[in-house]
Design a protein around this motif. Structure first.
Motif, PDB file in Angstrom:
ATOM      1  N   LEU A  70       4.739   5.160   1.630  1.00  9.49           N
ATOM      2  CA  LEU A  70       3.361   5.645   1.385  1.00  9.49           C
ATOM      3  C   LEU A  70       3.881   7.308   2.211  1.00  9.49           C
ATOM      4  O   LEU A  70       3.354   8.284   1.654  1.00  9.49           O
ATOM      5  CB  LEU A  70       2.336   5.195   2.283  1.00  9.49           C
ATOM      6  CG  LEU A  70       0.939   6.043   2.350  1.00  9.49           C
ATOM      7  CD1 LEU A  70       0.403   6.156   1.025  1.00  9.49           C
ATOM      8  CD2 LEU A  70      -0.103   5.031   3.242  1.00  9.49           C
ATOM      9  N   ALA A  71       4.415   7.266   3.374  1.00 10.99           N
ATOM     10  CA  ALA A  71       4.743   8.438   4.039  1.00 10.99           C
ATOM     11  C   ALA A  71       5.860   9.215   3.278  1.00 10.99           C
ATOM     12  O   ALA A  71       5.450  10.654   3.317  1.00 10.99           O
ATOM     13  CB  ALA A  71       5.204   8.078   5.571  1.00 10.99           C
ATOM     14  N   MET A  72       6.635   8.856   2.785  1.00 10.63           N
ATOM     15  CA  MET A  72       7.668   9.480   1.806  1.00 10.63           C
ATOM     16  C   MET A  72       6.772  10.177   0.459  1.00 10.63           C
ATOM     17  O   MET A  72       7.312  10.917   0.170  1.00 10.63           O
ATOM     18  CB  MET A  72       8.826   8.550   1.649  1.00 10.63           C
ATOM     19  CG  MET A  72       9.656   8.078   2.756  1.00 10.63           C
ATOM     20  SD  MET A  72      10.290   9.484   3.657  1.00 10.63           S
ATOM     21  CE  MET A  72      11.843  10.136   2.366  1.00 10.63           C
ATOM     22  N   SER A  73       5.976   9.344   0.143  1.00 12.74           N
ATOM     23  CA  SER A  73       5.398   9.699  -1.135  1.00 12.74           C
ATOM     24  C   SER A  73       4.381  11.126  -0.887  1.00 12.74           C
ATOM     25  O   SER A  73       3.972  11.596  -1.731  1.00 12.74           O
ATOM     26  CB  SER A  73       4.663   8.520  -1.757  1.00 12.74           C
ATOM     27  OG  SER A  73       3.474   8.295  -1.292  1.00 12.74           O
ATOM     28  N   GLN A  74       3.897  11.116   0.212  1.00 10.27           N
ATOM     29  CA  GLN A  74       3.012  12.152   0.310  1.00 10.27           C
ATOM     30  C   GLN A  74       4.097  13.535   0.472  1.00 10.27           C
ATOM     31  O   GLN A  74       3.302  14.547   0.156  1.00 10.27           O
ATOM     32  CB  GLN A  74       2.539  12.052   1.873  1.00 10.27           C
ATOM     33  CG  GLN A  74       1.390  10.881   2.164  1.00 10.27           C
ATOM     34  CD  GLN A  74       1.223  10.800   3.514  1.00 10.27           C
ATOM     35  OE1 GLN A  74       1.541  11.468   4.380  1.00 10.27           O
ATOM     36  NE2 GLN A  74       0.115   9.924   3.658  1.00 10.27           N
ATOM     37  N   ALA A  80       4.044  13.450  -4.125  1.00 11.76           N
ATOM     38  CA  ALA A  80       2.909  13.028  -5.103  1.00 11.76           C
ATOM     39  C   ALA A  80       1.584  13.436  -4.382  1.00 11.76           C
ATOM     40  O   ALA A  80       1.164  12.993  -3.255  1.00 11.76           O
ATOM     41  CB  ALA A  80       2.857  11.551  -5.123  1.00 11.76           C
ATOM     42  N   PRO A  81       1.002  14.535  -5.062  1.00 15.82           N
ATOM     43  CA  PRO A  81      -0.254  14.959  -4.838  1.00 15.82           C
ATOM     44  C   PRO A  81      -1.814  14.158  -4.806  1.00 15.82           C
ATOM     45  O   PRO A  81      -2.599  13.816  -4.381  1.00 15.82           O
ATOM     46  CB  PRO A  81      -0.483  16.049  -5.510  1.00 15.82           C
ATOM     47  CG  PRO A  81       0.177  15.922  -6.845  1.00 15.82           C
ATOM     48  CD  PRO A  81       1.248  15.176  -6.388  1.00 15.82           C
ATOM     49  N   SER A  82      -1.563  13.124  -5.914  1.00 15.43           N
ATOM     50  CA  SER A  82      -2.632  12.126  -6.256  1.00 15.43           C
ATOM     51  C   SER A  82      -2.635  11.074  -5.003  1.00 15.43           C
ATOM     52  O   SER A  82      -1.572  10.363  -4.833  1.00 15.43           O
ATOM     53  CB  SER A  82      -2.486  11.614  -7.546  1.00 15.43           C
ATOM     54  OG  SER A  82      -3.527  10.618  -7.623  1.00 15.43           O
ATOM     55  N   LEU A  83      -3.892  10.758  -4.659  1.00 14.34           N
ATOM     56  CA  LEU A  83      -3.923   9.512  -3.875  1.00 14.34           C
ATOM     57  C   LEU A  83      -3.544   8.126  -4.517  1.00 14.34           C
ATOM     58  O   LEU A  83      -3.019   7.114  -3.963  1.00 14.34           O
ATOM     59  CB  LEU A  83      -5.203   9.101  -3.125  1.00 14.34           C
ATOM     60  CG  LEU A  83      -5.269   8.147  -2.020  1.00 14.34           C
ATOM     61  CD1 LEU A  83      -4.329   8.339  -0.907  1.00 14.34           C
ATOM     62  CD2 LEU A  83      -6.671   8.108  -1.538  1.00 14.34           C
ATOM     63  N   ALA A  84      -3.966   8.052  -5.690  1.00 13.62           N
ATOM     64  CA  ALA A  84      -3.689   6.908  -6.418  1.00 13.62           C
ATOM     65  C   ALA A  84      -2.312   6.626  -6.824  1.00 13.62           C
ATOM     66  O   ALA A  84      -1.972   5.554  -6.602  1.00 13.62           O
ATOM     67  CB  ALA A  84      -4.530   6.996  -7.947  1.00 13.62           C
ATOM     68  N   TRP A  85      -1.562   7.790  -7.122  1.00 14.47           N
ATOM     69  CA  TRP A  85       0.247   7.744  -7.499  1.00 14.47           C
ATOM     70  C   TRP A  85       0.633   7.175  -6.050  1.00 14.47           C
ATOM     71  O   TRP A  85       1.719   6.486  -5.920  1.00 14.47           O
ATOM     72  CB  TRP A  85       0.482   8.768  -7.699  1.00 14.47           C
ATOM     73  CG  TRP A  85       0.395   9.114  -9.343  1.00 14.47           C
ATOM     74  CD1 TRP A  85      -0.574   9.657  -9.824  1.00 14.47           C
ATOM     75  CD2 TRP A  85       0.882   7.972 -10.267  1.00 14.47           C
ATOM     76  NE1 TRP A  85      -0.452   9.481 -11.405  1.00 14.47           N
ATOM     77  CE2 TRP A  85       0.627   8.413 -11.625  1.00 14.47           C
ATOM     78  CE3 TRP A  85       1.616   6.888 -10.300  1.00 14.47           C
ATOM     79  CZ2 TRP A  85       0.842   7.760 -12.892  1.00 14.47           C
ATOM     80  CZ3 TRP A  85       2.215   6.223 -11.554  1.00 14.47           C
ATOM     81  CH2 TRP A  85       1.629   6.835 -12.631  1.00 14.47           C
ATOM     82  N   ILE A 141       0.223   3.421  -5.582  1.00 16.57           N
ATOM     83  CA  ILE A 141       0.891   2.644  -6.613  1.00 16.57           C
ATOM     84  C   ILE A 141       2.508   2.697  -5.826  1.00 16.57           C
ATOM     85  O   ILE A 141       3.169   1.514  -5.955  1.00 16.57           O
ATOM     86  CB  ILE A 141       0.888   3.167  -7.850  1.00 16.57           C
ATOM     87  CG1 ILE A 141      -0.600   3.074  -8.399  1.00 16.57           C
ATOM     88  CG2 ILE A 141       2.009   2.762  -8.611  1.00 16.57           C
ATOM     89  CD1 ILE A 141      -0.796   3.722  -9.818  1.00 16.57           C
ATOM     90  N   PHE A 142       2.919   3.872  -5.426  1.00 12.28           N
ATOM     91  CA  PHE A 142       4.453   3.863  -5.138  1.00 12.28           C
ATOM     92  C   PHE A 142       4.427   3.095  -3.918  1.00 12.28           C
ATOM     93  O   PHE A 142       5.306   2.226  -3.608  1.00 12.28           O
ATOM     94  CB  PHE A 142       4.600   5.197  -4.927  1.00 12.28           C
ATOM     95  CG  PHE A 142       5.232   5.833  -6.259  1.00 12.28           C
ATOM     96  CD1 PHE A 142       5.741   5.344  -7.216  1.00 12.28           C
ATOM     97  CD2 PHE A 142       4.650   7.470  -6.205  1.00 12.28           C
ATOM     98  CE1 PHE A 142       5.823   6.032  -8.200  1.00 12.28           C
ATOM     99  CE2 PHE A 142       4.854   8.166  -7.340  1.00 12.28           C
ATOM    100  CZ  PHE A 142       5.588   7.458  -8.382  1.00 12.28           C
ATOM    101  N   ALA A 143       3.314   3.140  -2.781  1.00 14.12           N
ATOM    102  CA  ALA A 143       3.531   2.307  -1.599  1.00 14.12           C
ATOM    103  C   ALA A 143       3.536   0.782  -1.850  1.00 14.12           C
ATOM    104  O   ALA A 143       4.150   0.048  -1.232  1.00 14.12           O
ATOM    105  CB  ALA A 143       2.381   2.790  -0.732  1.00 14.12           C
ATOM    106  N   CYS A 144       2.431   0.401  -2.810  1.00 15.84           N
ATOM    107  CA  CYS A 144       2.556  -1.025  -3.121  1.00 15.84           C
ATOM    108  C   CYS A 144       3.862  -1.464  -3.882  1.00 15.84           C
ATOM    109  O   CYS A 144       4.449  -2.660  -3.505  1.00 15.84           O
ATOM    110  CB  CYS A 144       1.299  -1.058  -4.290  1.00 15.84           C
ATOM    111  SG  CYS A 144      -0.243  -1.070  -3.185  1.00 15.84           S
ATOM    112  N   LEU A 145       4.514  -0.859  -4.561  1.00 21.86           N
ATOM    113  CA  LEU A 145       5.683  -0.879  -5.290  1.00 21.86           C
ATOM    114  C   LEU A 145       6.896  -1.099  -4.196  1.00 21.86           C
ATOM    115  O   LEU A 145       7.579  -1.909  -4.188  1.00 21.86           O
ATOM    116  CB  LEU A 145       6.140  -0.090  -6.257  1.00 21.86           C
ATOM    117  CG  LEU A 145       5.258  -0.136  -7.506  1.00 21.86           C
ATOM    118  CD1 LEU A 145       5.439   1.189  -8.614  1.00 21.86           C
ATOM    119  CD2 LEU A 145       5.387  -1.451  -8.139  1.00 21.86           C
ATOM    120  N   GLY A 146       6.670  -0.053  -3.441  1.00 28.37           N
ATOM    121  CA  GLY A 146       7.668  -0.178  -2.029  1.00 28.37           C
ATOM    122  C   GLY A 146       7.454  -1.377  -1.319  1.00 28.37           C
ATOM    123  O   GLY A 146       8.446  -1.881  -0.914  1.00 28.37           O
ATOM    124  N   ALA A 147       6.331  -1.850  -1.108  1.00 28.37           N
ATOM    125  CA  ALA A 147       6.169  -3.033  -0.067  1.00 28.37           C
ATOM    126  C   ALA A 147       6.605  -4.242  -1.013  1.00 28.37           C
ATOM    127  O   ALA A 147       7.429  -5.033  -0.089  1.00 28.37           O
ATOM    128  CB  ALA A 147       4.729  -3.293   0.137  1.00 28.37           C
TER     129      ALA A 147
END
Length: 160
Positions: free
Chosen positions: A98-102, A105-110, A113-119
């Motif tokens: 989640l921290a890396m995708s900030q 990725a500008p969209s909170l939804a994306w 999604i990336f954070a859940c896949l990473g988890a």
């Protein structure tokens, strides 16, 4: 110069991801080591003594849990030990991704999604690293189901 920066950023991101996956299984022993080390320091031990006690506690936590996971035959106990190691690793993976995708990725939804896949991927990696020393058992039916045809008269053998 711009190309060198892009290459170095990509390499550093790859090394960072490798570290996350490689160190995921050590989250629980690390927290045990820190907790026991701080407790030892608060109870009057020196800094060196608390560091030693913490390292021993973390290492023994990892070794004992891997041995318990490998030696037990109970599926419920294995799932419990695996969950103890996988859930904190998955939570850590979620927050890191989640921290890396900030950054990109500008969209909170994306980002979610990336954070859940990473988890999921970090938790699965921690589970697989824990099961590294577990013995693989072939699928053997239990006593309720027969394992094939058996002789009816076992006392009558040929060629005695």
């Amino acid at each position: 110069m711009l190309a060198l920066g892009l290459v170095l950023n990509t390499v550093c991101l790859g090394v960072f991801c490798w570290l996350i996956f490689a160190l995921a299984v050590y989250a629980v022993p690390f927290f045990v080591a820190v907790g026991i080390g701080i407790s030892a320091l608060n109870s009057g031990a020196s800094v060196i003594g608390a560091l030693f006690v913490g390292i021993v506690a973390g290492g023994s936590t990892l070794v004992m849990s891997q041995i318990a996971f490998a030696m037990t035959r109970s599926t419920i106990l294995r799932a419990g030990i695996g969950a103890i190691f996988s859930v904190p690793a998955a939570i850590a993976g979620y927050h890191v991704v989640l921290a890396m995708s900030q950054l990109g990725a500008p969209s909170l939804a994306w980002r979610e999604i990336f954070a859940c896949l990473g988890a999921v991927s970090v938790g699965a990696t921690a589970w697989m690293r824990l099961t590294l020393f577990a013995e693989s058992r072939p699928l053997v039916p239990s006593g309720a189901v027969g394992s094939g045809p058996q002789a009816t008269f076992t006392g009558a053998t040929r060629g005695g």
